[in-house]
Motif scaffolding. Structure first.
Motif, PDB file in Angstrom:
ATOM      1  N   ASP A 101      -4.630   6.917   0.004  1.00 26.57           N
ATOM      2  CA  ASP A 101      -3.541   5.986  -0.250  1.00 26.57           C
ATOM      3  C   ASP A 101      -3.804   5.213  -1.538  1.00 26.57           C
ATOM      4  OD1 ASP A 101      -2.272   6.701   2.138  1.00 26.57           O
ATOM      5  OD2 ASP A 101      -3.433   5.229   3.291  1.00 26.57           O
ATOM      6  N   PRO A 118      -3.597   1.360  -3.524  1.00 29.32           N
ATOM      7  CA  PRO A 118      -3.856  -0.003  -3.016  1.00 29.32           C
ATOM      8  C   PRO A 118      -2.666  -0.949  -3.073  1.00 29.32           C
ATOM      9  CG  PRO A 118      -4.717   0.232  -5.229  1.00 29.32           C
ATOM     10  CD  PRO A 118      -4.266   1.608  -4.808  1.00 29.32           C
ATOM     11  N   GLN A 119      -2.677  -1.909  -2.165  1.00 29.97           N
ATOM     12  CA  GLN A 119      -1.730  -3.017  -2.183  1.00 29.97           C
ATOM     13  C   GLN A 119      -2.093  -3.968  -3.322  1.00 29.97           C
ATOM     14  OE1 GLN A 119       0.152  -5.588   1.309  1.00 29.97           O
ATOM     15  NE2 GLN A 119      -1.999  -6.085   1.059  1.00 29.97           N
ATOM     16  N   ASP A 136     -14.818  -2.249  -4.283  1.00 26.84           N
ATOM     17  CA  ASP A 136     -14.488  -3.619  -3.917  1.00 26.84           C
ATOM     18  C   ASP A 136     -13.073  -3.959  -4.396  1.00 26.84           C
ATOM     19  OD1 ASP A 136     -17.056  -4.100  -2.869  1.00 26.84           O
ATOM     20  OD2 ASP A 136     -17.822  -4.538  -4.886  1.00 26.84           O
ATOM     21  N   ASP A 137     -12.461  -4.959  -3.766  1.00 30.03           N
ATOM     22  CA  ASP A 137     -11.201  -5.478  -4.282  1.00 30.03           C
ATOM     23  C   ASP A 137     -11.419  -6.019  -5.692  1.00 30.03           C
ATOM     24  OD1 ASP A 137     -10.121  -4.839  -1.867  1.00 30.03           O
ATOM     25  OD2 ASP A 137      -9.901  -6.899  -1.156  1.00 30.03           O
ATOM     26  N   GLY A 176     -12.702   2.290   0.020  1.00 28.37           N
ATOM     27  CA  GLY A 176     -13.987   1.872   0.555  1.00 28.37           C
ATOM     28  C   GLY A 176     -14.693   3.055   1.198  1.00 28.37           C
ATOM     29  N   LYS A 214       0.853  -1.181   0.000  1.00 28.73           N
ATOM     30  CA  LYS A 214       0.000   0.000   0.000  1.00 28.73           C
ATOM     31  C   LYS A 214       0.891   1.234   0.000  1.00 28.73           C
ATOM     32  CE  LYS A 214      -2.373   1.318   3.722  1.00 28.73           C
ATOM     33  NZ  LYS A 214      -3.460   1.400   4.722  1.00 28.73           N
ATOM     34  N   SER A 241     -10.595  -2.016  -1.602  1.00 31.79           N
ATOM     35  CA  SER A 241     -11.515  -1.786  -0.483  1.00 31.79           C
ATOM     36  C   SER A 241     -10.827  -1.120   0.703  1.00 31.79           C
ATOM     37  CB  SER A 241     -12.158  -3.100  -0.045  1.00 31.79           C
ATOM     38  OG  SER A 241     -11.174  -4.003   0.455  1.00 31.79           O
ATOM     39  N   ASP A 242      -9.528  -1.361   0.858  1.00 32.41           N
ATOM     40  CA  ASP A 242      -8.789  -0.801   1.989  1.00 32.41           C
ATOM     41  C   ASP A 242      -8.550   0.692   1.850  1.00 32.41           C
ATOM     42  OD1 ASP A 242      -7.261  -0.878   4.416  1.00 32.41           O
ATOM     43  OD2 ASP A 242      -5.428  -0.870   3.212  1.00 32.41           O
ATOM     44  N   VAL A 243      -8.448   1.178   0.594  1.00 36.79           N
ATOM     45  CA  VAL A 243      -8.098   2.588   0.394  1.00 36.79           C
ATOM     46  C   VAL A 243      -9.224   3.405  -0.236  1.00 36.79           C
ATOM     47  CG1 VAL A 243      -5.632   2.106   0.255  1.00 36.79           C
ATOM     48  CG2 VAL A 243      -7.010   2.073  -1.843  1.00 36.79           C
ATOM     49  N   GLY A 290      -6.124  -4.403  -3.876  1.00 36.04           N
ATOM     50  CA  GLY A 290      -6.890  -4.191  -2.643  1.00 36.04           C
ATOM     51  C   GLY A 290      -7.554  -2.831  -2.552  1.00 36.04           C
ATOM     52  N   SER A 350       1.542   4.669   1.123  1.00 32.07           N
ATOM     53  CA  SER A 350       1.070   5.527   2.217  1.00 32.07           C
ATOM     54  C   SER A 350       1.348   6.986   1.869  1.00 32.07           C
ATOM     55  CB  SER A 350       1.774   5.141   3.522  1.00 32.07           C
ATOM     56  OG  SER A 350       1.474   3.814   3.875  1.00 32.07           O
TER      57      SER A 350
END
Length: 382
Positions: free
Chosen positions: A231, A233-234, A282-283, A264, A211, A260-262, A258, A213
């Motif tokens: 950020d 995504p990974q 979504d991922d 969502g 990810k 959804s982590d950044v 990924g 940052s």
């Protein structure tokens, strides 16, 4: 009371402020160089040029150079898109890229890459079918990465590599609720990968991009301060490359992004208090296959197909009116022509087929997008 009213207005308008990310696989570019685009992004297991520093640094040790390799180029992106039938007024974007690799000794290779990897923007005059009139949305986003790194040949079968990611991101948003001028932040991340050869015909590759940052965006306006952190995504990718005969390469890759982590739910600080950008992404799992054929000693041709389900679902359309990252199917062609013993030129073209998504809740907003991406690359190998 004024702060409460402002917070409510911002919350109601955030779905119009979504950042347009129309760089094919969600907001991520499929490739860096014309060679990578021609293979539809299937380059993790059998990298073709120094651009591998951005996707799998282990590939630096697999390029077959005596001393140095340069790969410089640019792309032209044409993404016609609409929101509720209204076309965006900005339709062309320039995408720079470049990478270099050096042979330090028989095992160690150093490299550096620079490229724009996501972003662009929209310029809609009026997008709200439910409330027509002066509903303009204008966004501009840029994400640029510099990646110094290395590749190391452990033995004849295994190569490993890693790179530091130095990131630059800029962002501007205008809608009926607020105007946030162009601002920029910096960030960091890392990339690592490996390539393993079973024999002269079969090899596999894997890569990981952390990810990214990023620092916090801060905008000072007449209404007060806004702030937000976005950020990147990974990503994880694995690939298999097969050479059934001399001059023919087939590679298939699978990548997980990924989102959804950044993207969502992104916290959004406003003068009226805390709010959020509920993008709801979504991922994404991306499948890519590329074929490369050597026609003769000077000419190589490529073709590829790339598929990734839209990270935006029907339930989140209303929160992504300005974020048209909905293309799913991509078809590419490309070629390389050797101009001399050391210099070659590559071209590629990719078409992302039209896709549209309509909200399953009121208001029934509709977003749609297709893409055309052409890339030019000049390479020097010694």
């Amino acid at each position: 009371m004024n702060k409460q009213m402002l917070a409510a207005a911002v919350s109601a308008a955030t779905y119009m402020a979504a950042i347009d990310a129309h760089a094919t696989n969600g907001d991520q570019m499929i490739g860096v160089t014309a060679t990578q685009w021609g293979m539809a992004g299937a380059v993790v297991a059998a990298p073709q040029d120094a651009g591998t520093i951005m996707s799998n640094p282990a590939g630096l040790a697999e390029l077959g150079m005596k001393e140095v390799r340069f790969d410089m180029g640019f792309g032209l992106l044409n993404p016609p898109r609409k929101a509720n039938g209204t076309e965006s007024d900005s339709d062309y974007y320039l995408i720079p890229s470049g990478a270099v690799a050096f042979n330090v000794n028989d095992r160690l290779y150093l490299g550096m890459g620079m490229a724009g990897l996501s972003g662009m923007g929209v310029d809609f005059a009026d997008i709200m079918a439910a409330a027509p009139g002066a509903q303009a949305v204008v966004t501009t986003k840029q994400f640029y990465k510099i990646a110094p790194g290395f590749g190391y040949k452990v033995n004849d079968k295994l190569s490993i590599g890693a790179a530091l990611n130095i990131d630059y991101q800029s962002l501007a948003i205008h809608n009926t609720a607020f105007t946030l001028p162009q601002n920029q932040v910096y960030g960091f991340g890392a990339t690592a990968g490996l390539i393993y050869k079973f024999n002269n015909r079969l090899q596999v590759g894997a890569s990981w991009i952390s990810k990214q940052s990023m620092d916090e965006f801060k905008w000072n306006t007449t209404a007060g301060r806004y702030a937000m952190t976005m950020d990147a995504p990974q990503q994880f990718a694995v690939g298999v490359a097969f050479k059934p005969m001399p001059g023919l390469l087939i590679e298939a890759d699978v990548k997980h992004i990924g989102f959804s982590d950044v993207l969502g739910r992104v916290p959004f600080q406003t003068p009226g208090g805390p709010s959020a950008m509920n993008f709801g992404w979504d991922d994404q799992v991306v499948y890519a296959i590329g074929v490369q054929k050597e026609i003769n000693s000077k000419t190589i041709v490529r073709a590829g197909f790339n598929y990734g389900k839209s990270p935006i679902g029907r339930e989140d359309v209303n929160n992504n009116i300005g974020s048209l990252a909905v293309t799913e199917k991509h078809l590419s062609v490309g070629m390389t022509r050797k101009l001399s013993d050391k210099v070659s030129a590559s071209l590629s073209y990719m078409h992302a087929f039209h896709n549209d998504i309509t909200s399953n809740v009121a208001p029934r907003n509709k977003i749609e997008l297709e893409q055309n991406i052409a890339n030019v690359q000049v390479s020097y190998l010694f």
